[in-house]
Design a protein around this motif. Structure first.
Motif, PDB file in Angstrom:
ATOM      1  N   GLN A   1     -33.932 -55.278 -34.695  1.00 53.47           N
ATOM      2  CA  GLN A   1     -33.876 -54.084 -33.860  1.00 53.47           C
ATOM      3  C   GLN A   1     -33.923 -54.426 -32.380  1.00 53.47           C
ATOM      4  OE1 GLN A   1     -37.342 -52.068 -35.472  1.00 53.47           O
ATOM      5  NE2 GLN A   1     -36.053 -50.859 -36.836  1.00 53.47           N
ATOM      6  N   VAL A   2     -33.234 -53.603 -31.593  1.00 54.95           N
ATOM      7  CA  VAL A   2     -33.253 -53.709 -30.131  1.00 54.95           C
ATOM      8  C   VAL A   2     -33.384 -52.300 -29.560  1.00 54.95           C
ATOM      9  CG1 VAL A   2     -31.862 -55.824 -30.060  1.00 54.95           C
ATOM     10  CG2 VAL A   2     -30.736 -53.599 -29.920  1.00 54.95           C
ATOM     11  N   THR A   3     -33.647 -52.214 -28.266  1.00 51.23           N
ATOM     12  CA  THR A   3     -33.723 -50.896 -27.629  1.00 51.23           C
ATOM     13  C   THR A   3     -32.331 -50.281 -27.534  1.00 51.23           C
ATOM     14  OG1 THR A   3     -33.519 -51.857 -25.428  1.00 51.23           O
ATOM     15  CG2 THR A   3     -35.762 -51.539 -26.271  1.00 51.23           C
TER      16      THR A   3
ATOM     17  N   ALA B   1     -33.616 -65.058 -32.006  1.00 56.36           N
ATOM     18  CA  ALA B   1     -33.660 -66.132 -31.009  1.00 56.36           C
ATOM     19  C   ALA B   1     -32.379 -66.163 -30.182  1.00 56.36           C
ATOM     20  CB  ALA B   1     -33.884 -67.475 -31.696  1.00 56.36           C
ATOM     21  N   ARG B   2     -31.259 -65.899 -30.840  1.00 53.87           N
ATOM     22  CA  ARG B   2     -29.981 -65.877 -30.116  1.00 53.87           C
ATOM     23  C   ARG B   2     -29.958 -64.755 -29.083  1.00 53.87           C
ATOM     24  NH1 ARG B   2     -24.063 -65.918 -32.931  1.00 53.87           N
ATOM     25  NH2 ARG B   2     -22.874 -66.029 -31.020  1.00 53.87           N
TER      26      ARG B   2
ATOM     27  N   GLU C   1     -30.330 -64.817 -24.589  1.00 54.03           N
ATOM     28  CA  GLU C   1     -29.420 -64.103 -23.680  1.00 54.03           C
ATOM     29  C   GLU C   1     -30.163 -63.041 -22.866  1.00 54.03           C
ATOM     30  OE1 GLU C   1     -26.166 -64.717 -23.234  1.00 54.03           O
ATOM     31  OE2 GLU C   1     -26.004 -66.257 -24.773  1.00 54.03           O
ATOM     32  N   GLY C   2     -31.485 -62.973 -23.020  1.00 50.05           N
ATOM     33  CA  GLY C   2     -32.289 -62.044 -22.229  1.00 50.05           C
ATOM     34  C   GLY C   2     -32.476 -60.664 -22.834  1.00 50.05           C
ATOM     35  N   ILE C   3     -32.182 -60.524 -24.126  1.00 46.05           N
ATOM     36  CA  ILE C   3     -32.348 -59.227 -24.799  1.00 46.05           C
ATOM     37  C   ILE C   3     -33.588 -59.302 -25.688  1.00 46.05           C
ATOM     38  CG2 ILE C   3     -31.357 -57.624 -26.475  1.00 46.05           C
ATOM     39  CD1 ILE C   3     -28.617 -58.458 -25.450  1.00 46.05           C
TER      40      ILE C   3
END
Length: 137
Positions: free
Chosen positions: A52-54, A19-20, A24-26
């Motif tokens: 996980q993120v890109t 959520a954090r 921030e748009g990620i």
């Protein structure tokens, strides 16, 4: 391609971090959440719940998660948000589940956990554990 940037013992911790990042748009994703929810004893064996993120967002996401915003929480709570260790007065506390590892070992041997576990906070400086009785903490 997705990159694991953080691991958590409990799914709710991963949800907070997700959520954090999303605020921030990620865009972020959580892996193994449902497995750990169904059988929390597998958390340590599986390496916990993965956030996980890109690949393109890895550095920015880590920077966001490393920011200490505890002063904002204290400000919103009027200074009541800081907890201190009863033994050494340190504020270096972390959420901790007491009895999780013995319950896991008994589960492996007998197929069912026999120990009761306790949720609380543990001082990172002296190791003192305090059980949390209420949901508000």
């Amino acid at each position: 391609m997705l990159v694991t940037i953080a691991r958590f013992s409990f799914p709710y911790e991963a949800q907070i971090a997700k959520a954090r990042l999303e605020s921030e748009g990620i865009e972020a994703f959580i892996a193994d959440e449902h497995t750990i929810n169904m059988q929390w004893l597998y958390s340590d064996a599986m390496g916990g719940v993965r956030l996980q993120v890109t690949e393109t967002d890895v550095d920015e996401a880590r920077d966001i998660l490393n920011q200490d915003r505890s002063a904002l929480v204290d400000q919103a709570l009027g200074g009541r948000g800081k907890r201190k260790c009863e033994r050494c007065s340190s504020t270096n506390l972390e959420p901790f589940t007491k009895g999780k590892k013995p319950a896991f070992l008994v589960f492996l041997l007998l197929g069912m956990p026999l120990f009761f576990y306790q949720h609380g906070v543990k001082c990172k400086n002296c190791g003192h554990f305090k059980k949390i009785n209420n949901r508000r903490q």
